[in-house]
Design a protein around this motif. Structure first.
Motif, short mmCIF file in Angstrom:
data_model
loop_
_atom_site.label_atom_id
_atom_site.label_comp_id
_atom_site.label_asym_id
_atom_site.label_seq_id
_atom_site.Cartn_x
_atom_site.Cartn_y
_atom_site.Cartn_z
N LEU A 1 0.87 -1.15 0.13
CA LEU A 1 0.03 -0.06 0.07
C LEU A 1 0.80 1.18 -0.19
CD1 LEU A 1 -3.16 0.82 0.24
CD2 LEU A 1 -2.48 1.17 2.92
N LYS A 2 0.64 2.11 -0.96
CA LYS A 2 1.25 3.22 -1.00
C LYS A 2 1.36 4.19 0.06
CE LYS A 2 1.87 5.42 -5.18
NZ LYS A 2 3.21 4.29 -5.60
N GLU A 3 0.15 4.52 0.68
CA GLU A 3 0.02 5.37 1.97
C GLU A 3 -0.16 4.59 3.25
OE1 GLU A 3 -2.00 8.88 0.74
OE2 GLU A 3 -1.24 9.01 -1.24
N GLU A 4 0.59 3.55 3.61
CA GLU A 4 0.50 3.05 4.69
C GLU A 4 0.88 3.82 6.06
OE1 GLU A 4 1.78 -1.02 4.77
OE2 GLU A 4 1.83 -1.22 7.00
N MET A 5 0.48 3.84 7.27
CA MET A 5 1.07 4.70 8.17
C MET A 5 1.56 3.80 9.38
SD MET A 5 0.58 7.63 7.30
CE MET A 5 0.23 8.86 8.89
N VAL A 6 2.59 4.39 10.09
CA VAL A 6 3.02 3.42 11.04
C VAL A 6 2.57 4.30 12.34
CG1 VAL A 6 5.19 2.56 12.27
CG2 VAL A 6 5.14 2.75 9.73
N TYR A 7 1.78 3.61 13.17
CA TYR A 7 1.35 3.84 14.48
C TYR A 7 1.86 2.90 15.33
CZ TYR A 7 -1.46 7.48 11.92
OH TYR A 7 -1.86 8.33 11.23
N PRO A 8 1.73 3.44 16.65
CA PRO A 8 1.76 4.62 17.33
C PRO A 8 2.99 5.55 16.95
CG PRO A 8 1.68 3.12 19.15
CD PRO A 8 2.12 2.42 17.98
N MET A 9 2.49 6.59 17.15
CA MET A 9 3.75 7.78 16.66
C MET A 9 3.67 8.68 17.71
SD MET A 9 4.45 10.03 13.33
CE MET A 9 6.05 10.93 13.27
N VAL A 10 4.81 9.01 18.51
CA VAL A 10 5.15 10.12 19.22
C VAL A 10 5.64 11.40 18.33
CG1 VAL A 10 6.33 11.13 21.32
CG2 VAL A 10 5.74 8.92 21.12
N PRO A 11 5.12 12.47 18.16
CA PRO A 11 5.67 13.59 17.44
C PRO A 11 6.88 13.87 17.92
CG PRO A 11 3.27 13.87 17.71
CD PRO A 11 3.80 12.90 18.48
N SER A 12 7.94 14.12 17.08
CA SER A 12 9.14 14.74 17.46
C SER A 12 9.20 15.73 18.56
CB SER A 12 9.99 15.20 16.45
OG SER A 12 11.54 15.45 16.85
N GLY A 13 9.63 15.42 19.76
CA GLY A 13 9.62 16.57 20.85
C GLY A 13 8.47 16.37 21.58
N ALA A 14 7.60 15.75 21.36
CA ALA A 14 6.26 15.81 22.24
C ALA A 14 6.47 14.86 23.26
CB ALA A 14 5.26 15.14 21.31
N ASP A 15 5.46 14.83 24.34
CA ASP A 15 5.31 14.16 25.58
C ASP A 15 5.51 12.64 25.12
OD1 ASP A 15 5.42 16.39 26.78
OD2 ASP A 15 3.57 16.38 27.44
N LEU A 16 5.82 11.73 25.81
CA LEU A 16 5.92 10.28 25.47
C LEU A 16 4.68 9.67 25.27
CD1 LEU A 16 8.07 8.23 24.63
CD2 LEU A 16 8.50 7.43 26.87
N ASP A 17 3.70 10.12 26.26
CA ASP A 17 2.33 9.32 26.00
C ASP A 17 1.38 10.20 25.39
OD1 ASP A 17 2.43 11.41 28.02
OD2 ASP A 17 1.55 10.34 29.52
N LYS A 18 1.96 11.22 24.58
CA LYS A 18 0.97 11.96 23.68
C LYS A 18 1.09 11.31 22.39
CE LYS A 18 -0.57 15.11 26.71
NZ LYS A 18 -0.02 14.34 28.10
N MET A 19 1.03 10.10 22.01
CA MET A 19 1.06 9.41 20.68
C MET A 19 -0.12 9.70 20.09
SD MET A 19 2.39 5.81 22.47
CE MET A 19 1.74 6.18 24.16
N ILE A 20 0.17 9.71 18.46
CA ILE A 20 -0.97 9.53 17.58
C ILE A 20 -1.06 8.09 17.52
CG2 ILE A 20 -1.39 9.96 15.27
CD1 ILE A 20 0.82 12.18 15.31
N ARG A 21 -2.40 7.82 17.74
CA ARG A 21 -2.77 6.43 17.84
C ARG A 21 -3.69 5.98 16.72
NH1 ARG A 21 -2.70 3.68 22.53
NH2 ARG A 21 -2.54 2.06 21.46
N ARG A 22 -3.69 4.63 16.36
CA ARG A 22 -4.71 4.23 15.27
C ARG A 22 -5.87 4.42 15.91
NH1 ARG A 22 -3.18 2.15 10.58
NH2 ARG A 22 -1.10 1.49 11.38
#
Lengths: 189, 568
Positions: B539-560
């Motif tokens: 798939l061309k636009e697969e995402m890898v989750y979870p993702m902690v945006p660079s510099g964000a708090d560790l538990d502020k993850m972008i989740r599926r």
């Protein structure tokens, strides 16, 4: 001005006297973003060992980190924070100052009596004054020379040594390697 | 025995147990290459680019635990090693790089193919040497191997002028018996007071967590880790390079932490009351925002490198020492404990994670990278040596290929070197000829070092190449999607036909476009004794989750989202 805010740390390092060692230290300071106030290097009484004195601003970095990083360099034999214990330190400056009238000449001579300083070269227009003292004193002396007219100035940076019987030394002797093509100049920073 | 510098060098390498070197000849190293004809015990692997040689030596070292060796000529040959040296330095891998230099009399004259190689590589090596006489070579080689493999391992470079390689000198014994490095001290055991304090913190902890890193694997301390975890009932989370330190199916292992780690691991770090960090260095990719990192915990940090203690995260107990020694000291005093409530809390986070897992719930027909990795794990019995490149496929590997043994995932963690995977896999196969080695790469990174296909063919290296091809620089595209309003600039890739490319190199290949072909592709790869390339079109636009945006708090993850809720 609180003294703590301006706390300077003095680190003394014994290094192997080999080509490129100074470059290794300076490269380390640069890549770890360690700002240094002054750095002096010179040989010791042992031809294969040089000693460096590094002055850093404790506000901007943790001196222990710097010592730990110095130890990562293979050529650093010993590094310690000398300013933590009793120590003596000396800075030296040569100042070329205007002495082209009686007033300025008298002012310089008078200052040399009040500070551990002396005139080491005297000309018609200018004199060179040498001072060897603690950094603060050297700076005070320079400030007082300013109104007379400083023409040129050079400083050595701080050298320091711990007081008493504790010594910073090494038993290290380099391995001898027999050269076919004659003795190689191995010892130069 | 009067030998040339080149012969002395090769004698020393043989005495160091070097069986294979990866390299590329050229004018300034030619005397050494000529002498190799007299020493057939050393196998030379001709690479197609010196960067490949440095990664092969790195892969060899990571897989074997021995020092890897690469050789290049002066100037461009040597500068091409730089990326590989930097990669090895960041991940603490012991390699020795040997480079030719212009003759002594020409140094500093801008001679043909002259570069100040010790100057260029100074910040990317643990130490380096410019050898100015043949008589020095044995001691320099001995020091180089000692420095490369001991303490916190790292790359060491030896630059040898051409006329030093031809100069004759007396070669005596090796080791020389003259090894004395007054400024090189390797930490071993822990201070008793520090140990006692660490034990006290473990005794008092209610929500302890072990952060297991690469140091445990390099320090052969994985058995001690398992005992510590089991005795004191402490859950273990892994860094990327720590994967394999504890079998990932061990009930106390909760998988990878950090930017693309398991959410349970990141939540556990933030809620723990004690972190025990072993052989890891609190990289920004595992901590997120340092100001809010693990706010409730006291911290114990054990590392062999004193400069790592209190570098990024301030700790309560810092222990400098060899992990195997320190843990062995510690184990008899570790209290036998269980933390059922804490473990249950982590289970809850893990279950929440499973409800969001894409592989178990995805019903689309286009192949996913996550499915490919998950199935590779299944069909290789979770027992292959996998060597990844850098990007989405690397993170998917970390999430979907649980490793049971140390040194079975080789990946560029610290430097994140695209182009590392394929050549490192070749090096790994030389180290572990009896194991199944898979290079798992993306279409982007593979093209950075694909010239080594010719090396794999020439040496008939039995390595399986899995390309996860999404026609994008996938991880960069993911960042563009989230942080740059989907402006996919300079990330779509017009790729060659990878199967035809393999064919051009005389390498068998297969293209896989659906999940039901994956088993067949693994069987096919296994049936071929030599290099084989499998292209997985995903798939061309697969995402890898979870993702902690660079510099964000560790538990502020972008989740599926949980399955059934709206998909992003």
């Amino acid at each position: 001005m609180s003294t703590n805010a301006n706390k300077k740390h003095i680190i003394s390092a014994l290094v192997e006297n080999k080509p490129g060692v100074l470059n290794r230290l300076v490269s380390l300071f640069r890549r770890r973003n360690f700002n240094i106030d002054s750095l002096t290097v010179g040989r010791t009484h042992k031809p294969h060992v040089s000693r460096m004195t590094i002055v850093i601003d404790g506000q901007r970095l943790n001196p222990r980190q710097m010592v730990a990083n110095l130890y990562k360099l293979v050529n650093v034999i010993d590094a310690r924070m000398i300013s933590e214990d009793l120590h003596v330190e000396r800075d030296m400056a040569l100042v070329k100052v205007r002495t082209d009238d009686t007033e300025s000449f008298n002012a310089v001579t008078e200052l040399c009596e009040r500070f551990p300083a002396r005139i080491i070269d005297m000309g018609m227009q200018v004199a060179i004054v040498e001072i060897t003292a603690r950094t603060e004193l050297v700076e005070e002396f320079i400030n007082q020379l300013k109104p007379i007219g400083i023409v040129e100035l050079v400083r050595t940076g701080v050298v320091a040594m711990g007081r008493g019987v504790r010594t910073q030394d090494t038993e290290y002797e380099p391995a001898s390697i027999s050269m076919n093509g004659g003795e190689l100049e191995r010892y130069s920073v | 025995m009067l030998l040339t510098g080149a012969e002395i060098l090769l004698e020393c390498l043989i005495k160091e147990g070097v069986e294979v070197v990866f390299g590329y000849p050229g004018g300034a190293i030619l005397p050494t290459y000529d002498s190799m004809t007299k020493y057939p015990q050393i196998r030379h692997v001709l690479v197609r680019h010196e960067q490949g040689a440095s990664h092969m030596a790195d892969g060899y070292a990571r897989a074997s635990g021995k020092v890897g060796v690469c050789i290049a000529t002066s100037g461009p040959g040597a500068t091409n090693l730089v990326t590989g040296l930097a990669t090895a330095l960041m991940d603490s891998v012991g390699i020795v790089a040997i480079t030719g230099q212009v003759a002594r009399g020409s140094i500093g004259t801008d001679a043909f193919q002259e570069t100040d190689v010790t100057g260029v590589t100074l910040p990317v090596t643990k130490h380096n040497y410019l050898v100015m006489s043949a008589a020095e070579i044995p001691l320099v080689v001995e020091e180089a191997f000692h420095i490369a493999r001991s303490g916190r391992p790292g790359p060491v470079l030896i630059d040898i002028p051409k006329d030093v390689q031809t100069e004759k000198a007396e070669f005596g014994s090796y080791p020389t018996g003259k090894l004395r490095l007054p400024g090189y001290k390797v930490a071993s055991s822990a201070d008793e007071n520090d140990l006692a304090e660490a034990i006290r913190l473990i005794q008092e902890a209610e929500r302890p967590l072990i952060l297991a890193g690469h140091g445990l694997i390099m320090g052969n301390a994985t058995q001690q880790l398992q005992e510590l975890a089991e005795i004191a009932g402490i859950p273990v989370t892994l860094t990327l390079l720590g994967k394999g330190a504890l079998p990932e199916q061990h009930p106390l292992c909760i998988g990878m932490m950090g930017m693309h780690g398991h959410a349970a691991s990141n939540h556990a770090i933030q809620e723990a009351d004690l972190l025990i960090a072993l052989g890891m260095r609190f990289d920004d990719r595992v901590t997120g925002n340092l100001k809010t990192y693990s706010p409730l915990s006291r911290k114990i940090h054990v590392d062999i490198d004193p400069s790592e203690i209190n570098k990024n995260v301030k700790v309560d107990v810092g222990i400098v020492g060899d992990l195997r020694t320190v843990l062995t000291q510690m184990l008899p005093h570790v209290p036998r404990k269980q933390h059922p409530e804490w473990v249950r809390r982590i289970r809850d986070w893990q279950e929440d994670g499973s409800e969001r897992d894409i592989v178990t719930h995805y019903t689309g027909s286009t192949l996913l990278g996550a499915q490919v990795i998950n199935d590779l794990w299944k069909f290789t019995d979770g027992n292959a040596v996998t060597v990844t490149d850098v990007g989405q496929h690397q993170m998917l590997e970390a999430q979907y290929y649980p490793h049971q043994r140390p040194s079975t995932l080789l990946t560029s963690g610290g430097l994140g070197t695209m182009g590392f995977g394929f050549p490192a896999a070749i090096g790994a196969k030389f180290a572990k000829p009896d194991e199944e080695v898979w290079a798992i790469v993306g279409d982007g990174g593979f093209q950075m070092t694909l010239a080594e296909l010719a090396t794999a063919r020439q040496e008939n290296v039995d390595v399986n190449i899995a390309i996860l091809n999404n026609g994008f620089l996938g991880m960069v595209r993911q960042w563009q999607e989230i942080f740059y309003e989907q402006r996919y600039h300079a990330t779509p890739m017009v790729n060659p036909d990878f199967c035809k490319l393999a064919e051009a190199y005389g390498i068998p290949s297969m293209r896989v476009t659906s999940r039901d072909q994956i088993k067949e592709s693994v069987d096919f790869a296994r049936s071929i004794k030599g290099p084989v390339l499998i292209e997985y079109v995903i798939l061309k636009e697969e995402m890898v989750y979870p993702m902690v945006p660079s510099g964000a708090d560790l538990d502020k993850m972008i989740r599926r989202p949980k399955w059934g809720e709206t998909q992003p």
